[in-house]
Write a protein that holds these residues in place. Structure first.
Motif, PDB file in Angstrom:
ATOM      1  N   ARG A 293     202.739  15.617 -68.774  1.00 60.93           N
ATOM      2  CA  ARG A 293     201.315  15.912 -68.984  1.00 60.93           C
ATOM      3  C   ARG A 293     200.607  16.172 -67.665  1.00 60.93           C
ATOM      4  O   ARG A 293     200.846  15.465 -66.687  1.00 60.93           O
ATOM      5  CB  ARG A 293     200.631  14.720 -69.641  1.00 60.93           C
ATOM      6  CG  ARG A 293     200.834  14.598 -71.143  1.00 60.93           C
ATOM      7  CD  ARG A 293     200.012  13.459 -71.680  1.00 60.93           C
ATOM      8  NE  ARG A 293     200.411  12.178 -71.086  1.00 60.93           N
ATOM      9  CZ  ARG A 293     199.619  11.407 -70.364  1.00 60.93           C
ATOM     10  NH1 ARG A 293     198.365  11.757 -70.122  1.00 60.93           N
ATOM     11  NH2 ARG A 293     200.071  10.272 -69.876  1.00 60.93           N
TER      12      ARG A 293
ATOM     13  N   LEU B  79     197.661  15.607 -65.136  1.00 62.68           N
ATOM     14  CA  LEU B  79     196.724  14.496 -64.939  1.00 62.68           C
ATOM     15  C   LEU B  79     195.508  14.907 -64.122  1.00 62.68           C
ATOM     16  O   LEU B  79     194.402  14.422 -64.344  1.00 62.68           O
ATOM     17  CB  LEU B  79     197.455  13.350 -64.209  1.00 62.68           C
ATOM     18  CG  LEU B  79     198.775  12.896 -64.848  1.00 62.68           C
ATOM     19  CD1 LEU B  79     199.514  11.931 -63.916  1.00 62.68           C
ATOM     20  CD2 LEU B  79     198.532  12.251 -66.206  1.00 62.68           C
TER      21      LEU B  79
ATOM     22  N   GLY C 143     190.344  15.263 -72.384  1.00 59.92           N
ATOM     23  CA  GLY C 143     191.643  14.612 -72.359  1.00 59.92           C
ATOM     24  C   GLY C 143     191.764  13.588 -71.251  1.00 59.92           C
ATOM     25  O   GLY C 143     192.838  13.037 -71.025  1.00 59.92           O
ATOM     26  N   GLY C 144     190.673  13.340 -70.520  1.00 57.68           N
ATOM     27  CA  GLY C 144     190.693  12.312 -69.487  1.00 57.68           C
ATOM     28  C   GLY C 144     191.197  12.802 -68.143  1.00 57.68           C
ATOM     29  O   GLY C 144     191.375  12.008 -67.221  1.00 57.68           O
ATOM     30  N   GLN C 145     191.445  14.090 -67.987  1.00 61.11           N
ATOM     31  CA  GLN C 145     191.869  14.593 -66.675  1.00 61.11           C
ATOM     32  C   GLN C 145     190.686  14.695 -65.705  1.00 61.11           C
ATOM     33  O   GLN C 145     189.542  14.843 -66.126  1.00 61.11           O
ATOM     34  CB  GLN C 145     192.514  15.985 -66.815  1.00 61.11           C
ATOM     35  CG  GLN C 145     193.825  15.953 -67.576  1.00 61.11           C
ATOM     36  CD  GLN C 145     193.781  16.765 -68.833  1.00 61.11           C
ATOM     37  OE1 GLN C 145     192.725  16.909 -69.450  1.00 61.11           O
ATOM     38  NE2 GLN C 145     194.921  17.278 -69.237  1.00 61.11           N
TER      39      GLN C 145
ATOM     40  N   CYS D 182     201.058  16.577 -62.337  1.00 56.83           N
ATOM     41  CA  CYS D 182     201.564  16.144 -63.642  1.00 56.83           C
ATOM     42  C   CYS D 182     202.317  14.832 -63.491  1.00 56.83           C
ATOM     43  O   CYS D 182     202.494  14.325 -62.391  1.00 56.83           O
ATOM     44  CB  CYS D 182     202.487  17.211 -64.218  1.00 56.83           C
ATOM     45  SG  CYS D 182     201.709  18.826 -64.371  1.00 56.83           S
ATOM     46  N   GLU D 183     202.750  14.295 -64.601  1.00 63.29           N
ATOM     47  CA  GLU D 183     203.392  12.986 -64.583  1.00 63.29           C
ATOM     48  C   GLU D 183     204.664  12.951 -63.742  1.00 63.29           C
ATOM     49  O   GLU D 183     204.991  11.933 -63.140  1.00 63.29           O
ATOM     50  CB  GLU D 183     203.746  12.565 -66.009  1.00 63.29           C
ATOM     51  CG  GLU D 183     202.525  12.296 -66.859  1.00 63.29           C
ATOM     52  CD  GLU D 183     202.929  11.695 -68.178  1.00 63.29           C
ATOM     53  OE1 GLU D 183     202.528  10.553 -68.446  1.00 63.29           O
ATOM     54  OE2 GLU D 183     203.664  12.366 -68.925  1.00 63.29           O
TER      55      GLU D 183
ATOM     56  N   ALA E 212     193.029   9.723 -66.996  1.00 67.86           N
ATOM     57  CA  ALA E 212     193.984   9.127 -67.932  1.00 67.86           C
ATOM     58  C   ALA E 212     195.314   8.987 -67.207  1.00 67.86           C
ATOM     59  O   ALA E 212     195.805   9.942 -66.628  1.00 67.86           O
ATOM     60  CB  ALA E 212     194.132  10.027 -69.151  1.00 67.86           C
ATOM     61  N   PRO E 213     195.895   7.787 -67.222  1.00 71.89           N
ATOM     62  CA  PRO E 213     197.051   7.539 -66.346  1.00 71.89           C
ATOM     63  C   PRO E 213     198.354   8.173 -66.828  1.00 71.89           C
ATOM     64  O   PRO E 213     198.514   8.497 -68.001  1.00 71.89           O
ATOM     65  CB  PRO E 213     197.166   6.017 -66.349  1.00 71.89           C
ATOM     66  CG  PRO E 213     196.541   5.577 -67.615  1.00 71.89           C
ATOM     67  CD  PRO E 213     195.479   6.595 -67.956  1.00 71.89           C
ATOM     68  N   THR E 214     199.273   8.328 -65.893  1.00 71.99           N
ATOM     69  CA  THR E 214     200.640   8.742 -66.207  1.00 71.99           C
ATOM     70  C   THR E 214     201.326   7.690 -67.072  1.00 71.99           C
ATOM     71  O   THR E 214     201.084   6.489 -66.909  1.00 71.99           O
ATOM     72  CB  THR E 214     201.449   8.935 -64.917  1.00 71.99           C
ATOM     73  OG1 THR E 214     202.820   9.146 -65.260  1.00 71.99           O
ATOM     74  CG2 THR E 214     201.361   7.744 -63.978  1.00 71.99           C
ATOM     75  N   ASP E 215     202.212   8.130 -67.943  1.00 72.32           N
ATOM     76  CA  ASP E 215     203.000   7.185 -68.739  1.00 72.32           C
ATOM     77  C   ASP E 215     203.945   6.375 -67.865  1.00 72.32           C
ATOM     78  O   ASP E 215     204.457   5.346 -68.286  1.00 72.32           O
ATOM     79  CB  ASP E 215     203.827   7.940 -69.783  1.00 72.32           C
ATOM     80  CG  ASP E 215     202.974   8.411 -70.950  1.00 72.32           C
ATOM     81  OD1 ASP E 215     201.780   8.046 -71.006  1.00 72.32           O
ATOM     82  OD2 ASP E 215     203.498   9.155 -71.795  1.00 72.32           O
ATOM     83  N   ASN E 216     204.157   6.843 -66.642  1.00 74.53           N
ATOM     84  CA  ASN E 216     205.043   6.116 -65.735  1.00 74.53           C
ATOM     85  C   ASN E 216     204.357   4.948 -65.035  1.00 74.53           C
ATOM     86  O   ASN E 216     205.006   4.215 -64.294  1.00 74.53           O
ATOM     87  CB  ASN E 216     205.609   7.069 -64.682  1.00 74.53           C
ATOM     88  CG  ASN E 216     206.506   8.122 -65.303  1.00 74.53           C
ATOM     89  OD1 ASN E 216     207.282   7.817 -66.205  1.00 74.53           O
ATOM     90  ND2 ASN E 216     206.386   9.348 -64.844  1.00 74.53           N
TER      91      ASN E 216
ATOM     92  N   CYS F  34     204.578   8.680 -58.828  1.00 69.52           N
ATOM     93  CA  CYS F  34     204.732  10.127 -59.061  1.00 69.52           C
ATOM     94  C   CYS F  34     206.182  10.502 -59.281  1.00 69.52           C
ATOM     95  O   CYS F  34     206.486  11.625 -59.657  1.00 69.52           O
ATOM     96  CB  CYS F  34     204.142  10.927 -57.910  1.00 69.52           C
ATOM     97  SG  CYS F  34     205.226  11.041 -56.476  1.00 69.52           S
TER      98      CYS F  34
END
Lengths: 345, 345, 345, 345
Positions: A156, A158, A228-230, A252-253, B207-211, B240
Motif C-alpha cells: 500500500r 503510505l 485513506g489516511g495517506q 509504500c509498505e 495510516a501505518p504500514t502493516d509491517n 521500511c
C-alpha cells in the motif's frame, strides 16, 4: 498527393479548437503536425483576427469569433477548449447542448461552485462527454508510477513526496495562483495515483527567497491528508532559478518508487559531472501533451470518453479553495465535497 | 617490537570507557584498532564481569564496576560515556568533579530538565569539557553539505528535506522512541546545518504500514520551524524493510544540495540496474563514528574541546520533548529554551 | 597523559620510513596521526637535512641518511620504502638482510630484470617479506568488485572496461610514463580482479588532444588479453582537464558491475544537476592509502605477510615493458613471464 | 465524422509499404495510428495472403504481391521498403524508375557491391530519392549528443565508447550477423557523430559466455579508426541475459558526454535501489522509429530528401565487409571506399 475519401466511423476527427492563445495554437499544431487521426476543422477566439490568422494556414479550417458557431461548423466532430478558465463554463454548456465530446484544458472552471454546475449539466446529459486536461496522467513517468501502485508492487502507498520547481513566475503571479495554477497538478496527481479524495490541507510558508516578487511566499510546503489516511507533501518553489523540476516519490509498505529525476546527456566537464536541467514545462511535458490529445482522439473515434472527468475537475477546484484558505490562515482546512454522483463512480 | 616511552603533552591519550554494551565495546575496538593517539586505560560497567571480560584482551586496561573508580585510574586522561542514557548525568558529574574531558554518547541525558542540570554544572567549571556524540556531524556527506551552506554556495537555505529509514525496529520500540532515538539525529542536523534553533514542531501520522508493530505509527512526517523561518520536513520510516537510508536535501535560494544518495557498486543483472542498499547504520555511519572519536582524541590531546556541546544536547532534549507532545496531540507545539549561556555562544 | 609500557608481541610497530619526499612524508603523517598500532621510529633520506626536519616533529623518531642505518635503529620492527623506484632494489636487499617486513611503494623496481633479482632474493629467504604498494586493492570500490567476482555473483568475468583520467601531467611526462606510472595500476587491477596473468598488449593512439604536451599521445586505448581469454580495455586520458576519474566495469556472463562512478553532494543549480569531480588521486584514494598501511601494520603485528607480492611487482613490470613496446610499434606484443615460483602460488 | 478532401501539395502522403513482416506491419501501424500527414495506400508482400490480411483492416489500402504494382497504385506518393535485405535492390530500382521518394529499412543492400549499384542508379536520377533507415539518428539521446559535438561544446571528439547489449539472439544468429545486423548501427553512429569515414577495423574476441550458442563469439570488442584519427570501441554482447542497453560516450578534449544510461522509475525495495532495464530495442527505440518516419513524411511533403543517404548505406556495407574479415582473421583490416560522389557531398 493521395486523397483520403469518406472514412466512416474511424474517419479523421474534425476538431473545433476554442481559444487561440499560446495553448490553443499549440494544440492546433499538435493536431495537424504531430498526432494521427484528427484535423482542425474550426478555430474560435473572441479576438477574431487572431483566429483568422491561425485558420489561414490550415487546409479546411474555418475561423469563428463565437465558440458556439465553431461547434456548429459542419466539419466539427469534437471540441478542444483552450480559452481562459473563466470562459470554460459557457463553452462546456455549448458543447453539452450539441452533445459533442470535449477535451477541456485545466481548470475545468475557476471555482468549485461553477464546477458543480458543469457536473450537474453533464449528469443531465446522462453520459460523460468531458475529458479534463490534467496532462500529467499522460506523462510516461507518472503512468509507470501509477501502474506500479495499481499492481501493489510494493504494498500500500503510505506517503507521497512531490517537488514542483519553476525557474521564475510571470508578473502578477499571486499566492493563490501558486495553489490554483501550480499545486493543482499535485492535487490531481495525488487523487489519481492514490485513488483517494483529499480530505484536509495545510500550508507552511518558510521565510521566502529573495528572488520571490514582493508579496509572494516562495517556496511553500503543502500538506494533504487523504480519505485513506495517506499524507502527501509538496515542495512548491516557483522562483528557484535553476530550472523546471517535477518529481514524485511514493513511499509504500515495502519500497519506494520515484519518477521525475533529471536525465538527458551525462557530461563530465570543467570539474563537474551531471547534466542540464529542463528549462520549462514545455520540454518536460511535451510528450504528455501529445499523448493526451492522441488518447482523446483515439477514444473519441471509438465513441468512448476516458481520462480525467468533470468530477476530477470539481474535486481539484474544491481542494484548491481549501488550499488557498489554508495558505492564508496557516490552519489545517478540511475539504468539503458533495457525494460522488453515480456517473463518476 | 618497539616501545613507546613517556610521550609528554602529545602522548597517547588514556581513555576510560564507561559502559561496555554494544556501543561501548565498539568504541573500545575503535580506540585500540582503528584510530591513532589513544588507548583504552580503563573500562567500567555495572556488570563487572562484562567489564572484566572486555578489559582482559587489552594490554594495560583495568576493569571497574564504578565509573568514578575508572576515572580515578592513574592511566586515565579522558572519559568516553557509552552507558545507557539515564546513567549519563551521574557519570558526567563524576567527570566534571575530576575536570576530565568527555565524549558522551547521545543523548546527553534523557530529558531537558536533567540536561539543564548538566549544562549548569559545566558552566560552574567555567569551561567546556563535553563533546556530545552527534556523530552525523562527522559524516563526510553532512560535512560537505555544511561546508556548502556555510559558504552560501547557493544562497540562504530555505528548507530541508530529510529521510530517515530503517529496516525494522527492535521489540519494545515506541512512538516516543521514534522521536527520542531516531528523529533526534535530524534535530541535531537541522540545528547544526542551519545554525538556528528549532522553534516549533508538528507531527503528521499517516495510516501505518502493516509491517509496524502494534501501536507504532510508522511512517511519520515530522515538521520543524526554525528561528530563521526555515521549514524542515523529515520522513521517518523505521520498518521500511528494504534497508537503511539517511538523506538530506537543502533547498536554497539558488540551488539545492542533497547528500545520502545510494552509491556502491553499480550492477546490471536480471533485468535490473542499480545497487545494494546499506543494511544498517553501522555500515552507513562507520566512518563517521571513527572520525568522531579521532577528532575528539586529537582535540583533547591539543587541550581543546570541540564538536557538539552540552547546549546542543540540551536543545535536542527540549525539541524531543516538544516532538513527543506534538506527536501525541497532532498540534503545532512551540519549543521553549532558556537563554543561551555565554559559555555556549 | 598516560604512558604505554612494553607491549609484547602485539605492541606498537616501530617503522623505518625510507624516503621522505611527498609520498614518504605522507606515510609518516598516516602512521602517526591516522592509523592504529604503529609509530615512526626512523626516517631515512639521502637528503639528510630533509630527513632530520621530518624526524624533528616526531616523538621518538631518529633521522638517518642511509636506509640500512635506519633499519638498524633499535626501535625498528618493519620498513616502509617510499624512495624513488631506482633506489628500491638496494633498500629491499637491505631489508632482506635483516629479515624485516617491508611495505614497498610501487613500482617494486623499475624493470622486469631487477624485479626478477628481488624475486630471487626473497625466495632465498624462504618466506615472503614484501607487500607491494598497489593500493587500489585497498579501495572500498575495488574490494567490493573483487568480492562480487570471487563469489561468481554474475558468472565468469569476460571483459573489463577501465577508465583512468587525470586533469593534467607534470612537466616531462612521457609516453612510457603513461604505461609505467599510470596504466601500471590497471595492470595490477586486471591481474588481481581476474586472477589471471596478462598475456598480450596492444596500444591504440588516437589523434591527441590539443591539451597534450608536445610529443605525448593522449588519450590512448590500451588492450590486454589474459591467460583466461578475457579482453580488457583501458581509456587512459591524462590531460582531460575536468578531474580525476578511475572506474572499472566488469562484464560477466549474467551481469555487469561497475565501480568508480562520481558521487558526493548532488546539486541542482544554474541550470545543471550533478556534482563535483574529484580533483586528484589523493582525494580519490586517500582511504585506500590509509587502509593499505593499516592492513600492513595489522598483518605484520600478527607475524603475517599479505597483499600484493614481489611476483605481482615482477609481473606488472613485465607487462609494462610489453606495453611500452606495443605503444611504440602499434603491434600486439606478447608478455613473457618466468614460471611462477612456489613461494608465490 | 469529418472528411478530408483533396489536399494539394501538403496533402496526406500516400505510402506503399513493401514487405509486411514484423517491421513492415509495425510501420503500417505507425503511419496509420501514430504519426501525422501520411496514410498507407498500398502494401506489397510476396506472401500475398499476408499482404491482404494487413490491407483488409486499413481504410483505402490495397494489397499487392509485387512491389512495382504497389508503387503503381494511384494513391501512392512514396515508398517504404521493409522487405528482407536481399530484396531491397530490386525495389529501390523500381522506385527510381518511378522517381518516388523512398524510406529504405537498413541495410540499404546486403553488400558493398550491390550498394554501389544502387548508388550509381540514384546518381543517374540526378537527385537524392532515398533515406536509409538508420533510425538511431532520430533517437533523442543520439540527437542531443550530435548537437553537443557539432557545437564543439567540449572541443574535438577523440574517442567513442559504445555498448550494445541484447538479452539473447534468435536461432541461427552468426558471427557475421553480429557485424551486419548489430554493429552496423554503431558503424552508422560513428560516421554520423564524428562526420568522418571509418578507415580500419579490428575485432577482439574474448573467451565467450556460456550463454552463447555454439559457434558464436559473444561478447566481442570491435575497434574502429576514422579518417580523422579517432578511435572507437564497441562492446557487443548479444546474449547478456539482463536486458537491452545501447549507450555511447564521446570523449572530447575538454569533457565527455554519454547517452543511453538507464532511467525510468527509481525504486528502493528488497535491499536494492535502481530500476528496470529496457527489455528490447522496441521499447528503447520506439520513439526513434516514430520520429524517423514522421521526419521522412514531413520532408517528403515539402518535396525534400533528408536523413541518411545511399552513400551512408554503401559506406556501412563496406565497413561491415571489413569487419567480418577482421573478425575472422583477428587482423586490422583497412576499409576501401570509392571517392565520394558529388551528389552525396
Amino acid at each position: 498527393m493521395g486523397e483520403t475519401g469518406a472514412q466512416g466511423s474511424r474517419g479523421t476527427l474534425g476538431v473545433a479548437v476554442i481559444g487561440t492563445g499560446r495553448m490553443g495554437a499549440d494544440h492546433v499544431r499538435r493536431i495537424n503536425d504531430v498526432i494521427s487521426g484528427a484535423r482542425v476543422a474550426a478555430v474560435a477566439d473572441i479576438d477574431a483576427g487572431r483566429a483568422e490568422r491561425l485558420a489561414h494556414g490550415i487546409e479546411g479550417a474555418t475561423a469563428y469569433a463565437e465558440p458556439a458557431a465553431a461547434m456548429d461548423d459542419p466539419g466539427v466532430d469534437a471540441v478542444l477548449i483552450a480559452s481562459p478558465g473563466p470562459a470554460h463554463e459557457a463553452a462546456l454548456l455549448d458543447a453539452f447542448a450539441r452533445d459533442l465530446p470535449v477535451l477541456c484544458e485545466k481548470p475545468l472552471t475557476p471555482d468549485a461552485a461553477s464546477a458543480l454546475r458543469v457536473l450537474e449539466a453533464e449528469q443531465k446529459l446522462g453520459h460523460r462527454r468531458v475529458q479534463v486536461g490534467f496532462m500529467r496522467r499522460y506523462d510516461a513517468g507518472y503512468r509507470a508510477l501509477k501502474s506500479l501502485l495499481d499492481k501493489g508492487a510494493y504494498g500500500r502507498p503510505l506517503m507521497l513526496h512531490n517537488k514542483h520547481r519553476n525557474v521564475d513566475t510571470p508578473p502578477g503571479f499571486t499566492n493563490a495562483m501558486m495553489i490554483n495554477d501550480s499545486v493543482v497538478h499535485e492535487i490531481d496527481v495525488t487523487r489519481w495515483l492514490l485513488d483517494e479524495e483529499i480530505t484536509a490541507v495545510r500550508v507552511l510558508r518558510p521565510a521566502p527567497t529573495d528572488n520571490a516578487p514582493e508579496g509572494l511566499s516562495d517556496p511553500q510546503l503543502i500538506l494533504f491528508e487523504t480519505a485513506g489516511g495517506q499524507v502527501v507533501d509538496t515542495e512548491l518553489f516557483v522562483n528557484c532559478r535553476f530550472g523546471y523540476q517535477v518529481s514524485c516519490e511514493a513511499v509504500c509498505e515495502a519500497g519506494t518508487a520515484r519518477i521525475g529525476d533529471d536525465h538527458g546527456v551525462y557530461v563530465n566537464t570543467a570539474g563537474h559531472w551531471g547534466g542540464t536541467i529542463t528549462p520549462g514545462f514545455v520540454e518536460r511535458f511535451e510528450d504528455a501533451y501529445d499523448r493526451q490529445v492522441q488518447h482523446w482522439v483515439d477514444a473519441t473515434r471509438r465513441g468512448e470518453v476516458e481520462g480525467p472527468s468533470c468530477w476530477d475537475g470539481y474535486a481539484a477546484a474544491a481542494v484548491c479553495e481549501a488550499g488557498v484558505l489554508a495558505q492564508a490562515t496557516g490552519d489545517r482546512v478540511v475539504v468539503e465535497l458533495i457525494e460522488r454522483p453515480d456517473l463518476y463512480r
